[in-house]
Design a protein around this motif. Structure first.
Motif, PDB file in Angstrom:
ATOM      1  N   ARG A  94       5.276 -34.943  94.071  1.00 28.66           N
ATOM      2  CA  ARG A  94       6.690 -34.114  94.202  1.00 28.66           C
ATOM      3  C   ARG A  94       6.553 -33.075  95.923  1.00 28.66           C
ATOM      4  NH1 ARG A  94      11.925 -34.427  90.742  1.00 28.66           N
ATOM      5  NH2 ARG A  94      11.892 -36.570  90.565  1.00 28.66           N
ATOM      6  N   LYS A  95       6.404 -33.247  96.537  1.00 24.05           N
ATOM      7  CA  LYS A  95       7.309 -32.235  97.607  1.00 24.05           C
ATOM      8  C   LYS A  95       8.789 -31.630  97.871  1.00 24.05           C
ATOM      9  CE  LYS A  95       5.336 -31.569 102.416  1.00 24.05           C
ATOM     10  NZ  LYS A  95       4.386 -30.273 102.293  1.00 24.05           N
ATOM     11  N   ARG A  96       8.573 -31.002  97.286  1.00 22.87           N
ATOM     12  CA  ARG A  96       9.890 -29.807  97.509  1.00 22.87           C
ATOM     13  C   ARG A  96      10.478 -28.960  97.547  1.00 22.87           C
ATOM     14  NH1 ARG A  96      13.257 -34.284  94.353  1.00 22.87           N
ATOM     15  NH2 ARG A  96      12.769 -35.509  94.709  1.00 22.87           N
ATOM     16  N   TRP A 141       6.202 -36.489 102.364  1.00 22.15           N
ATOM     17  CA  TRP A 141       6.030 -36.944 100.772  1.00 22.15           C
ATOM     18  C   TRP A 141       4.826 -38.013 101.113  1.00 22.15           C
ATOM     19  CZ3 TRP A 141       6.997 -41.619  99.943  1.00 22.15           C
ATOM     20  CH2 TRP A 141       7.735 -42.162 100.429  1.00 22.15           C
TER      21      TRP A 141
END
Length: 180
Positions: free
Chosen positions: A62-64, A4
Motif C-alpha cells: 500500500r502506497k498511501r 502504486w
C-alpha cells in the motif's frame, strides 16, 4: 505506470533478491480462493518447497498518505486464510498504526515499512545466502596413471606420450612430462 504499481514492482524486486535458491516470485498473481474457487489477486506471490512441502507467501503493498490501520490487516488475514498462504507480508509506504501492528502479529502477518527498511533489516530477513555459480571453463589440474608391468606396456606408453600436447607441458603450473 501508476505510482502504486511502481511501488509493488519495487517491493517484488527487493523480495526477489532475498529469495532462497529455487523460489519463484510472480507479481501480480491470481490465486484460487479455497472456498469459492474464484481468483484472488495478490500484489506478489512467492512459492518454494521446504523438503516436500510447498510454501506460499503473499506480499501486499500500500502506497498511501497515512499509516495503515487494522481494517487492512483484517482484510489481509481473511485473504491469507482464503487462499491458503503460509504467511503474508504487508508493506506500507507510511507505516502502520499501533493496533494494526499488534493485530498483524497475532494473525501471522509480517509488516514492512519501505521508508524505514535498512540493509541490516533486510539481512535479518535472510537466514542463509546461497550463491549459484555457472561453470564457464574447466581444465585438468592433475592426471595420474599407474600401470602394472606387463605385455603391451611399452606400446601403451608410446601411444600416450605421442598424444600429450607438448604446449601443455610448457605452460606454467604443468608438472610432469612424458611417461616411461
Amino acid at each position: 505506470m501508476r505510482d502504486w504499481r511502481k511501488f509493488e514492482l519495487l517491493i517484488a524486486a527487493i523480495e526477489k533478491t532475498l529469495l532462497p535458491l529455487g523460489a519463484e516470485i510472480k507479481s501480480p498473481d491470481h490465486l484460487p480462493d479455497l472456498v469459492t474457487g474464484q481468483k484472488r489477486e495478490v500484489d506478489a506471490s512467492i512459492r518454494f518447497k521446504v523438503g516436500s512441502t510447498p510454501i506460499l507467501i503473499t506480499v501486499e503493498c500500500r502506497k498511501r498518505d497515512s499509516p495503515q490501520d487494522v481494517t487492512w490487516i483484517e482484510q489481509l488475514a481473511t485473504k491469507k486464510e482464503s487462499i491458503g498462504a503460509s504467511t503474508t507480508v504487508a508493506v506500507s509506504s507510511e507505516g502502520f498504526t499501533k493496533a494494526a501492528e499488534e493485530l498483524a502479529g497475532r494473525k501471522g502477518i509480517q509488516t514492512r515499512i519501505l521508508t524505514e527498511t535498512t540493509g541490516s533489516d533486510a539481512a535479518k530477513w535472510v537466514s542463509e545466502i546461497q550463491i549459484a555459480l555457472d561453470l564457464l571453463q574447466w581444465r585438468f589440474v592433475k592426471i595420474q596413471a599407474n600401470f602394472d608391468a606387463g605385455p603391451g606396456l611399452d606400446e601403451a606408453l608410446t601411444f600416450i606420450n605421442g598424444n600429450i600436447d607438448k604446449d601443455d607441458m610448457n605452460r606454467p603450473g604443468f608438472r610432469g612430462g612424458p611417461l616411461g
